[in-house]
Design a protein around this motif. Structure first.
Motif, PDB file in Angstrom:
ATOM      1  N   THR A 185      38.294  39.528  18.101  1.00 42.09           N
ATOM      2  CA  THR A 185      38.028  38.729  19.147  1.00 42.09           C
ATOM      3  C   THR A 185      39.299  38.625  20.170  1.00 42.09           C
ATOM      4  O   THR A 185      40.307  38.563  19.584  1.00 42.09           O
ATOM      5  N   ALA A 186      39.029  39.136  21.429  1.00 39.22           N
ATOM      6  CA  ALA A 186      40.079  38.977  22.288  1.00 39.22           C
ATOM      7  C   ALA A 186      39.760  38.549  23.451  1.00 39.22           C
ATOM      8  O   ALA A 186      39.019  39.237  24.209  1.00 39.22           O
ATOM      9  N   ARG A 187      40.112  37.385  24.118  1.00 45.68           N
ATOM     10  CA  ARG A 187      39.720  36.814  25.484  1.00 45.68           C
ATOM     11  C   ARG A 187      40.826  36.199  26.007  1.00 45.68           C
ATOM     12  O   ARG A 187      41.670  35.651  25.716  1.00 45.68           O
ATOM     13  N   LEU A 188      40.950  36.441  27.433  1.00 47.53           N
ATOM     14  CA  LEU A 188      42.093  36.027  28.226  1.00 47.53           C
ATOM     15  C   LEU A 188      41.444  35.561  29.787  1.00 47.53           C
ATOM     16  O   LEU A 188      40.606  36.236  30.155  1.00 47.53           O
ATOM     17  N   VAL A 189      42.086  34.561  30.137  1.00 50.28           N
ATOM     18  CA  VAL A 189      41.872  34.121  31.426  1.00 50.28           C
ATOM     19  C   VAL A 189      42.985  34.448  32.204  1.00 50.28           C
ATOM     20  O   VAL A 189      44.253  34.389  31.923  1.00 50.28           O
ATOM     21  N   LEU A 190      42.666  35.302  33.350  1.00 51.10           N
ATOM     22  CA  LEU A 190      43.666  35.976  34.248  1.00 51.10           C
ATOM     23  C   LEU A 190      43.222  36.054  35.728  1.00 51.10           C
ATOM     24  O   LEU A 190      42.064  35.599  35.993  1.00 51.10           O
ATOM     25  N   GLY A 191      44.268  35.988  36.557  1.00 50.31           N
ATOM     26  CA  GLY A 191      43.975  35.996  38.200  1.00 50.31           C
ATOM     27  C   GLY A 191      44.633  34.680  38.864  1.00 50.31           C
ATOM     28  O   GLY A 191      44.624  33.628  37.960  1.00 50.31           O
ATOM     29  N   PRO A 192      44.973  34.921  40.002  1.00 52.38           N
ATOM     30  CA  PRO A 192      45.017  35.810  40.962  1.00 52.38           C
ATOM     31  C   PRO A 192      45.628  37.088  40.460  1.00 52.38           C
ATOM     32  O   PRO A 192      46.766  37.092  39.799  1.00 52.38           O
ATOM     33  N   ILE A 193      45.244  38.225  41.202  1.00 50.51           N
ATOM     34  CA  ILE A 193      46.215  39.400  40.966  1.00 50.51           C
ATOM     35  C   ILE A 193      46.583  40.127  42.591  1.00 50.51           C
ATOM     36  O   ILE A 193      45.682  40.056  43.499  1.00 50.51           O
ATOM     37  N   TYR A 194      47.749  40.382  42.558  1.00 51.44           N
ATOM     38  CA  TYR A 194      48.269  40.793  43.962  1.00 51.44           C
ATOM     39  C   TYR A 194      49.056  42.147  43.767  1.00 51.44           C
ATOM     40  O   TYR A 194      49.963  42.442  42.787  1.00 51.44           O
ATOM     41  N   LEU A 195      48.833  43.178  44.803  1.00 47.21           N
ATOM     42  CA  LEU A 195      49.378  44.277  44.822  1.00 47.21           C
ATOM     43  C   LEU A 195      50.641  44.327  45.785  1.00 47.21           C
ATOM     44  O   LEU A 195      50.133  43.957  46.817  1.00 47.21           O
ATOM     45  N   PHE A 196      51.742  44.849  45.414  1.00 45.36           N
ATOM     46  CA  PHE A 196      52.885  44.919  46.517  1.00 45.36           C
ATOM     47  C   PHE A 196      53.516  46.296  46.560  1.00 45.36           C
ATOM     48  O   PHE A 196      53.292  47.150  45.972  1.00 45.36           O
ATOM     49  N   GLU A 197      53.860  46.300  47.944  1.00 44.90           N
ATOM     50  CA  GLU A 197      54.353  47.685  48.326  1.00 44.90           C
ATOM     51  C   GLU A 197      55.779  48.035  47.696  1.00 44.90           C
ATOM     52  O   GLU A 197      56.023  49.216  47.659  1.00 44.90           O
TER      53      GLU A 197
END
Length: 270
Positions: free
Chosen positions: A63-75
């Motif tokens: 079992t493997a569960r994760l709460v994630l986000g927001p996600i941001y991509l940078f220059e």
């Protein structure tokens, strides 16, 4: 001094993206791409959640569960990449004047984002990407990303029920020679936001319309240095609950928030 909240972090970075999209001629072309999640396989493995640690333990997650986000991509490139470290050293040894770019975050302009949180089952979909949806962005090369790990919020609704209020839940078995250690592990990532962020994740993706950016958690890296022989097994043979006072818990709590605990890939539109 006030600490920034998750809401403030999201709002400010989202504003940076919106501002960047409006910079006609200098900010790049506005695009829409897809954002997804997929669990990275350990080197030499063909199953998610199965790997051998650097301490010699064979781990199979059930079992493997994760709460994630927001996600941001940078220059900008991650300052933890070798070439970026060399540039930073050069700036110290040979300082030069730089124009202020007005960046909110050290990664520079935000080129793409997923501004929500999600519960991700790391063992589902057998290596296929789970597509979250469409994201606004700016065409160009993204070289680093940042994401938040956090307890589930009310915004998730019934999706969060499986987490029972926790940020991360892992269950599995670790074996080494004749030793067998079934284990359960749960962790929270409470505020402040500085302790929830995973920053400076290196990527190198050329964002364009209709492509798919895939964030890839790397659970095999989370267990670096973990010593399951230091856990005390229950006498009845049930899984040991990995407590905050154990070496395994401390190793995981550090590794999950390291810059190399995640990576990202790009799949162009067909």
């Amino acid at each position: 001094m006030m600490r920034p909240t998750r809401r403030a972090f999201t709002w400010m970075l989202g504003g940076a993206l919106a501002a960047g999209c409006g910079l006609s001629g200098t900010g790049g072309r506005s695009i829409t791409f897809r954002m997804g999640l997929r669990t990275a396989f350990a080197p030499g493995e063909s199953t998610a959640g199965t790997f051998t640690t650097d301490t010699g333990w064979r781990v199979a997650l059930t079992t493997a569960r994760l709460v994630l986000g927001p996600i941001y991509l940078f220059e900008k490139a991650s300052p933890l990449q070798p070439q970026a470290l060399l540039r930073r050293l050069g700036d110290v040894l040979l300082p030069t004047a730089h124009a202020h770019e007005g960046d909110f975050f050290s990664g520079g302009r935000v080129l793409g984002e997923w501004d929500r949180e999600v519960v991700f089952d790391l063992l589902a979909d057998a290596g296929q990407a789970r597509v979250l949806g469409r994201s606004p962005g700016i065409a160009g090369v993204a070289r680093s990303l940042s994401l938040l790990l956090q307890p589930p919020s009310s915004a998730l609704g019934a999706e969060a029920d499986v987490m029972q209020g926790r940020s991360l839940f892992l269950e599995g078995v670790a074996t080494q020679a004749e030793a067998r250690v079934p284990f359960r592990f749960a962790m929270d990532f409470p505020p402040p936001v500085e302790l929830q962020r995973v920053d400076f994740v290196p990527i190198d993706v050329d964002l364009d319309d209709e492509g798919l950016f895939v964030l890839e958690p790397q659970p095999h890296r989370w267990f670096s240095g973990a010593r399951f022989d230091r856990l005390t097994l229950p006498a009845d043979g049930t899984p040991v609950d990995v407590g905050a006072d154990t070496q395994v818990y401390r190793a995981l709590s550090v590794n999950v928030r390291r810059f190399d605990a995640f990576t990202g890939t790009w799949e162009p539109a067909a």
